[in-house]
Design a protein around this motif. Structure first.
Motif, PDB file in Angstrom:
ATOM      1  N   ASP A  11       0.826  -1.201   0.000  1.00  0.00           N
ATOM      2  CA  ASP A  11       0.000   0.000   0.000  1.00  0.00           C
ATOM      3  C   ASP A  11       0.866   1.259   0.000  1.00  0.00           C
ATOM      4  OD1 ASP A  11      -2.478  -1.328   0.046  1.00  0.00           O
ATOM      5  OD2 ASP A  11      -2.326  -1.641   2.211  1.00  0.00           O
ATOM      6  N   PHE A  12       1.942   1.241   0.791  1.00  0.00           N
ATOM      7  CA  PHE A  12       2.849   2.387   0.804  1.00  0.00           C
ATOM      8  C   PHE A  12       3.495   2.578  -0.564  1.00  0.00           C
ATOM      9  CE2 PHE A  12       2.952   1.642   5.491  1.00  0.00           C
ATOM     10  CZ  PHE A  12       2.606   2.918   5.889  1.00  0.00           C
ATOM     11  N   LEU A  13       3.911   1.469  -1.182  1.00  0.00           N
ATOM     12  CA  LEU A  13       4.563   1.567  -2.482  1.00  0.00           C
ATOM     13  C   LEU A  13       3.624   2.106  -3.550  1.00  0.00           C
ATOM     14  CD1 LEU A  13       6.564  -1.802  -2.529  1.00  0.00           C
ATOM     15  CD2 LEU A  13       7.453   0.493  -2.093  1.00  0.00           C
ATOM     16  N   GLU A  14       2.344   1.806  -3.418  1.00  0.00           N
ATOM     17  CA  GLU A  14       1.370   2.274  -4.396  1.00  0.00           C
ATOM     18  C   GLU A  14       0.924   3.707  -4.138  1.00  0.00           C
ATOM     19  OE1 GLU A  14      -1.766  -0.513  -4.049  1.00  0.00           O
ATOM     20  OE2 GLU A  14      -0.768  -2.076  -5.205  1.00  0.00           O
ATOM     21  N   GLU A  16       1.064   7.326  -4.161  1.00  0.00           N
ATOM     22  CA  GLU A  16       1.856   8.307  -4.911  1.00  0.00           C
ATOM     23  C   GLU A  16       2.423   9.386  -4.002  1.00  0.00           C
ATOM     24  OE1 GLU A  16       1.296  11.446  -8.645  1.00  0.00           O
ATOM     25  OE2 GLU A  16      -0.375  10.181  -7.977  1.00  0.00           O
ATOM     26  N   HIS A  17       1.633   9.832  -3.032  1.00  0.00           N
ATOM     27  CA  HIS A  17       2.110  10.888  -2.128  1.00  0.00           C
ATOM     28  C   HIS A  17       3.259  10.390  -1.257  1.00  0.00           C
ATOM     29  CE1 HIS A  17      -1.106  13.540  -3.305  1.00  0.00           C
ATOM     30  NE2 HIS A  17      -2.027  12.655  -2.980  1.00  0.00           N
ATOM     31  N   PHE A  18       3.203   9.140  -0.838  1.00  0.00           N
ATOM     32  CA  PHE A  18       4.289   8.567  -0.040  1.00  0.00           C
ATOM     33  C   PHE A  18       5.572   8.481  -0.870  1.00  0.00           C
ATOM     34  CE2 PHE A  18       6.747   4.886   1.460  1.00  0.00           C
ATOM     35  CZ  PHE A  18       6.971   5.270   2.778  1.00  0.00           C
ATOM     36  N   ARG A  19       5.436   7.993  -2.114  1.00  0.00           N
ATOM     37  CA  ARG A  19       6.626   7.876  -2.975  1.00  0.00           C
ATOM     38  C   ARG A  19       7.266   9.244  -3.209  1.00  0.00           C
ATOM     39  NH1 ARG A  19       3.064   4.895  -6.114  1.00  0.00           N
ATOM     40  NH2 ARG A  19       3.228   6.410  -7.801  1.00  0.00           N
ATOM     41  N   GLU A  20       6.439  10.245  -3.455  1.00  0.00           N
ATOM     42  CA  GLU A  20       6.974  11.585  -3.700  1.00  0.00           C
ATOM     43  C   GLU A  20       7.656  12.141  -2.456  1.00  0.00           C
ATOM     44  OE1 GLU A  20       3.662  13.854  -5.045  1.00  0.00           O
ATOM     45  OE2 GLU A  20       3.852  13.194  -7.137  1.00  0.00           O
ATOM     46  N   TRP A  21       7.079  11.844  -1.275  1.00  0.00           N
ATOM     47  CA  TRP A  21       7.704  12.325  -0.034  1.00  0.00           C
ATOM     48  C   TRP A  21       9.072  11.694   0.167  1.00  0.00           C
ATOM     49  CZ3 TRP A  21       8.633   9.317   4.479  1.00  0.00           C
ATOM     50  CH2 TRP A  21       9.160  10.053   5.545  1.00  0.00           C
ATOM     51  N   ALA A  49       8.927  -0.030   3.155  1.00  0.00           N
ATOM     52  CA  ALA A  49       8.571   0.631   1.900  1.00  0.00           C
ATOM     53  C   ALA A  49       9.510   1.788   1.607  1.00  0.00           C
ATOM     54  CB  ALA A  49       7.123   1.126   1.977  1.00  0.00           C
ATOM     55  N   GLU A  50       9.884   2.533   2.647  1.00  0.00           N
ATOM     56  CA  GLU A  50      10.812   3.647   2.452  1.00  0.00           C
ATOM     57  C   GLU A  50      12.157   3.152   1.940  1.00  0.00           C
ATOM     58  OE1 GLU A  50      12.634   7.429   4.990  1.00  0.00           O
ATOM     59  OE2 GLU A  50      11.520   5.828   6.004  1.00  0.00           O
ATOM     60  N   HIS A  51      12.625   2.030   2.485  1.00  0.00           N
ATOM     61  CA  HIS A  51      13.908   1.476   2.053  1.00  0.00           C
ATOM     62  C   HIS A  51      13.837   0.957   0.629  1.00  0.00           C
ATOM     63  CE1 HIS A  51      15.300   0.735   6.471  1.00  0.00           C
ATOM     64  NE2 HIS A  51      15.185   1.996   6.158  1.00  0.00           N
ATOM     65  N   ILE A  52      12.710   0.369   0.245  1.00  0.00           N
ATOM     66  CA  ILE A  52      12.565  -0.141  -1.123  1.00  0.00           C
ATOM     67  C   ILE A  52      12.642   1.008  -2.128  1.00  0.00           C
ATOM     68  CG2 ILE A  52      10.919  -1.175  -2.749  1.00  0.00           C
ATOM     69  CD1 ILE A  52       9.990  -2.986  -0.463  1.00  0.00           C
ATOM     70  N   VAL A 145      22.761   2.789   1.996  1.00  0.00           N
ATOM     71  CA  VAL A 145      21.745   3.510   1.248  1.00  0.00           C
ATOM     72  C   VAL A 145      22.333   4.843   0.809  1.00  0.00           C
ATOM     73  CG1 VAL A 145      19.476   4.610   1.363  1.00  0.00           C
ATOM     74  CG2 VAL A 145      19.855   2.432   2.515  1.00  0.00           C
ATOM     75  N   THR A 146      22.131   5.211  -0.435  1.00  0.00           N
ATOM     76  CA  THR A 146      22.625   6.481  -0.949  1.00  0.00           C
ATOM     77  C   THR A 146      21.451   7.337  -1.387  1.00  0.00           C
ATOM     78  OG1 THR A 146      24.699   5.514  -1.719  1.00  0.00           O
ATOM     79  CG2 THR A 146      24.070   7.624  -2.674  1.00  0.00           C
TER      80      THR A 146
END
Length: 365
Positions: A11-14, A16-21, A49-52, A145-146
């Motif tokens: 759900d996090f990966l899907e 859009e607002h989370f990905r942009e953040w 999800a953040e790490h992915i 992580v970079t």
């Protein structure tokens, strides 16, 4: 409203607002920063999800193209086998199930292309790339992580220890997804403002040959590869700056405090201390920001300036004690204040080793 209390990694990966953040392009900064406290049951899914998403910038592993292709095939095979067991839907658009499946397949394909491209790209770099001039040796460990900031705005990074980094444009930061026992170590190329959360573990910033070591404070590190110097400027607290691997010419470490800076000149292999270009008043200083004096001895005023900015001011108190000053300061910079005082008594000042030195003949009795 989306059922955030039920959010999974997918759900996090899907979202859009989370990905942009995560990528530093979102407009819901406050919401996502407070998300884990508001929905504690989703903390692990949030973190994964953040790490992915950030994995697109993980450093390339030194593996063969054959190993890369095998790993991609295994990854796609496992994802395909699990697809039937997972149900996906957008919280605000239950009727658009096709869009959900599309995003899952897109993420799988993107990850596969990323892994394959990283290996091929590394191979191409090793065989075809020659860096112009003198390059900074990369001594950081693998599998970090970079995060790179290729935008024209600053990018905020929240580390898992509670520290925050404001990454400037054209800069990158390498760091572990989770700090383990021992020192908290990160690697910076470019410029960043660090707000380090105080803990028992030291926090270390590696920038080429220079290491900045703190427990908890706020400071700026500027270390672009093309610059002639590396500069560390302290806003609050105290930091230690030293050269990680000194050459035959000895380079001593420095302790710098608020409004001081450590400057490492690459060509001369020299580390020195100075005062920042625009000293700021200490936020919790014991002196009022508006200074008014009526026939007050100059040493008293100089000591107030020292306390206001946290920068040592050296002078001959006996010579200047008979110099009585009437003046009112408000928004002038520290240097403007010093210039006004020195002109009043025909004195001068200079910056030496992170201190202000005021010199002159003083005043007659």
């Amino acid at each position: 409203m989306k059922p955030y209390e039920l959010y999974t990694v997918e759900d996090f990966l899907e979202d859009e607002h989370f990905r942009e953040w995560v990528q530093g392009r979102g407009t819901q900064e406050v919401f996502w920063l407070a998300f884990r406290e508001r929905y504690p049951a989703q903390q692990e899914a949030f973190r994964q999800a953040e790490h992915i998403i950030r994995a697109a910038h993980v450093e390339d592993s030194r593996i063969s193209e054959r190993e890369i292709r095998a790993e991609v095939e295994r990854f796609i095979g496992q994802s395909g086998a699990q697809e039937g067991d997972l149900e996906f839907s957008f919280p605000d658009d239950d009727d658009d199930a096709g869009r959900s499946i599309f995003w899952k397949r897109w993420l799988i394909a993107a990850a596969a292309v990323l892994v394959l491209g990283a290996g091929i790209g590394w191979h191409y770099y090793q065989t075809n790339h020659t860096a112009p001039g003198i390059a900074t040796a990369d001594t950081s460990p693998p599998n970090l992580v970079t995060t790179r900031n290729d935008t024209d705005k600053t990018l905020k990074i929240s580390l898992n220890d509670g520290s925050e980094v404001i990454l400037s444009e054209n800069s990158s930061l390498r760091y572990p997804s989770e700090f383990e026992d021992g020192a908290r170590v990160v690697y910076l190329t470019g410029e960043a403002l660090f707000s380090v959360k105080k803990q028992g573990q030291t926090f270390m910033v590696h920038t080429g040959k220079v290491v900045t070591k703190v427990l908890g404070t706020r400071f700026v590190v500027s270390a672009f590869d093309d610059d002639r110097e590396i500069r560390v400027q302290v806003q609050t607290g105290k930091v230690s700056v030293y050269v990680d691997k000194p050459s035959e010419k000895e380079v001593k470490g420095l302790i710098i405090t608020a409004n001081q800076a450590a400057v490492f000149e690459k060509s001369a292999n020299q580390l020195s201390k100075t005062v920042v270009e625009n000293p700021e008043r200490l936020p919790d200083g014991p002196v009022e920001s508006i200074l008014k004096y009526d026939e007050v001895p100059l040493p008293v005023i100089l000591r107030d300036i020292e306390k206001l900015y946290g920068i040592p001011v050296q002078f001959d108190a006996d010579s200047f004690w008979t110099c009585k000053i009437t003046v009112a300061f408000s928004d002038e910079s520290m240097y403007d204040k010093l210039s006004i005082l020195c002109k009043t008594v025909s004195a001068g000042y200079e910056v030496v080793d992170g201190q202000i030195i005021v010199s002159g003949q003083g005043c007659s009795k």
